[in-house]
Scaffold this motif. Structure first.
Motif, short mmCIF file in Angstrom:
data_model
loop_
_atom_site.label_atom_id
_atom_site.label_comp_id
_atom_site.label_asym_id
_atom_site.label_seq_id
_atom_site.Cartn_x
_atom_site.Cartn_y
_atom_site.Cartn_z
N SER A 1 -10.54 20.08 -2.33
CA SER A 1 -11.70 19.27 -2.69
C SER A 1 -11.82 18.21 -1.59
N TYR A 2 -12.56 18.51 -0.54
CA TYR A 2 -12.48 17.79 0.73
C TYR A 2 -12.48 16.27 0.61
N GLY A 3 -13.28 15.77 -0.32
CA GLY A 3 -13.42 14.33 -0.45
C GLY A 3 -12.15 13.63 -0.88
N LEU A 4 -11.19 14.37 -1.36
CA LEU A 4 -9.93 13.78 -1.78
C LEU A 4 -8.96 13.55 -0.63
N THR A 5 -9.32 14.01 0.54
CA THR A 5 -8.48 13.83 1.73
C THR A 5 -8.15 12.36 1.95
N ILE A 6 -6.91 12.11 2.33
CA ILE A 6 -6.48 10.73 2.64
C ILE A 6 -6.14 10.67 4.13
N CYS A 7 -6.65 9.63 4.77
CA CYS A 7 -6.37 9.43 6.20
C CYS A 7 -4.92 8.96 6.41
N ALA A 8 -4.42 9.22 7.59
CA ALA A 8 -3.05 8.84 7.95
C ALA A 8 -2.83 7.33 7.82
N GLU A 9 -3.82 6.56 8.24
CA GLU A 9 -3.68 5.10 8.22
C GLU A 9 -3.53 4.57 6.79
N ARG A 10 -4.31 5.15 5.88
CA ARG A 10 -4.22 4.68 4.49
C ARG A 10 -2.95 5.16 3.81
N VAL A 11 -2.45 6.32 4.22
CA VAL A 11 -1.15 6.75 3.70
C VAL A 11 -0.07 5.77 4.15
N ALA A 12 -0.10 5.40 5.43
CA ALA A 12 0.92 4.46 5.94
C ALA A 12 0.81 3.10 5.26
N ALA A 13 -0.41 2.59 5.14
CA ALA A 13 -0.57 1.26 4.54
C ALA A 13 -0.18 1.27 3.06
N SER A 14 -0.56 2.31 2.35
CA SER A 14 -0.23 2.38 0.93
C SER A 14 1.28 2.54 0.72
N THR A 15 1.89 3.33 1.57
CA THR A 15 3.35 3.49 1.49
C THR A 15 4.04 2.15 1.75
N ALA A 16 3.55 1.43 2.74
CA ALA A 16 4.15 0.14 3.08
C ALA A 16 4.03 -0.84 1.91
N VAL A 17 2.85 -0.88 1.31
CA VAL A 17 2.65 -1.80 0.18
C VAL A 17 3.58 -1.40 -0.97
N ALA A 18 3.68 -0.11 -1.21
CA ALA A 18 4.56 0.36 -2.30
C ALA A 18 6.01 0.02 -2.03
N GLN A 19 6.34 -0.16 -0.75
CA GLN A 19 7.72 -0.54 -0.39
C GLN A 19 7.90 -2.04 -0.32
N GLY A 20 6.83 -2.77 -0.65
CA GLY A 20 6.94 -4.22 -0.72
C GLY A 20 6.43 -4.99 0.49
N HIS A 21 5.74 -4.30 1.41
CA HIS A 21 5.24 -4.96 2.62
C HIS A 21 3.73 -5.18 2.53
N ARG A 22 3.31 -6.41 2.82
CA ARG A 22 1.88 -6.72 2.78
C ARG A 22 1.37 -7.37 4.06
N ARG A 23 2.27 -7.57 4.99
CA ARG A 23 1.86 -8.19 6.26
C ARG A 23 2.33 -7.30 7.40
N PHE A 24 1.41 -7.10 8.36
CA PHE A 24 1.69 -6.14 9.42
C PHE A 24 1.41 -6.73 10.79
N GLN A 25 2.21 -6.29 11.76
CA GLN A 25 2.01 -6.74 13.14
C GLN A 25 1.11 -5.81 13.93
N ALA A 26 1.39 -4.53 13.78
CA ALA A 26 0.72 -3.56 14.64
C ALA A 26 0.67 -2.19 13.96
N LEU A 27 -0.30 -1.41 14.42
CA LEU A 27 -0.49 -0.04 13.91
C LEU A 27 -0.74 0.87 15.10
N ALA A 28 -0.08 2.00 15.11
CA ALA A 28 -0.38 3.03 16.11
C ALA A 28 -1.00 4.22 15.38
N VAL A 29 -2.04 4.76 15.98
CA VAL A 29 -2.71 5.95 15.43
C VAL A 29 -2.77 6.99 16.54
#
Ligand code: THU
Length: 130
Positions: free
Chosen positions: A47-75
C-alpha cells in the motif's frame, strides 16, 4: 564522529533498505547531540502510501531510544538527492539547527543546513517539547 564517518554509516544503512517497489534505496544516519549514532532506511509497503522514508525511520528510532536533539544527519541515495518535504518538517520538530550531508554510495557528499532546506518553517505553537 566526522562527516565522512556519518556518510559511511548512511551508506551501510542504505544496504538494508526495503524498496521492492521503487528500487530506490535510501540510507540515513543521525548523530545525536550526545554523540550516539542512529540509522534508518526506507521501508516500502504494498500500500504505497504507507512507505516510510529513511530519515523518518532514523529520527523515530532515535526518539524511541531517548534522543531528541541532533547534531547532524547524513542521507545517502544513488544520486545524492535531497530530502523530501515531509522529512524536512519531521526533523524540524527537533530543531532547525541541523547540519545535513547529502551523499552517494561513493562517499561523496555536499553539506547543507536544515534551515536552508526548510525556510520560514512552521515550528508549532505553545508546545512543550521537553
Ligand atoms: N525516500 C526516502 O527514504 N527519503 C526521502 O527523503 C525521499 C524518498 C524513499 C521513499 C521511497 O521508498 C523511495 O525513496 C522512492 O521515493
Amino acid at each position: 564522529m566526522t562527516a565522512e564517518e556519518l556518510v559511511a554509516a548512511a551508506i551501510a544503512a542504505r544496504e538494508r533498505a526495503y524498496c521492492v517497489y521503487s528500487d530506490y534505496a535510501v540510507g540515513a544516519a543521525l548523530l545525536t547531540e550526545s554523540g550516539e549514532l542512529v540509522t534508518g532506511c526506507n521501508v516500502e509497503n504494498a500500500s504505497y502510501g504507507l512507505t516510510i522514508c529513511a530519515e523518518r525511520v532514523a529520527a523515530s528510532t532515535a526518539v524511541a531510544q531517548g534522543h531528541r536533539r541532533f547534531q547532524a544527519l547524513a542521507v545517502v541515495t544513488r544520486d545524492a538527492a535531497s530530502m523530501c518535504g515531509a522529512c524536512r518538517q519531521f526533523l524540524r520538530e527537533f530543531g532547525l539547527d541541523l547540519t545535513v550531508y547529502l551523499g552517494d554510495p561513493s562517499g561523496a557528499f555536499r553539506r547543507v543546513e536544515l534551515a536552508e532546506l526548510l525556510p520560514d518553517s512552521f515550528g508549532g505553537h505553545s508546545v512543550d517539547r521537553g
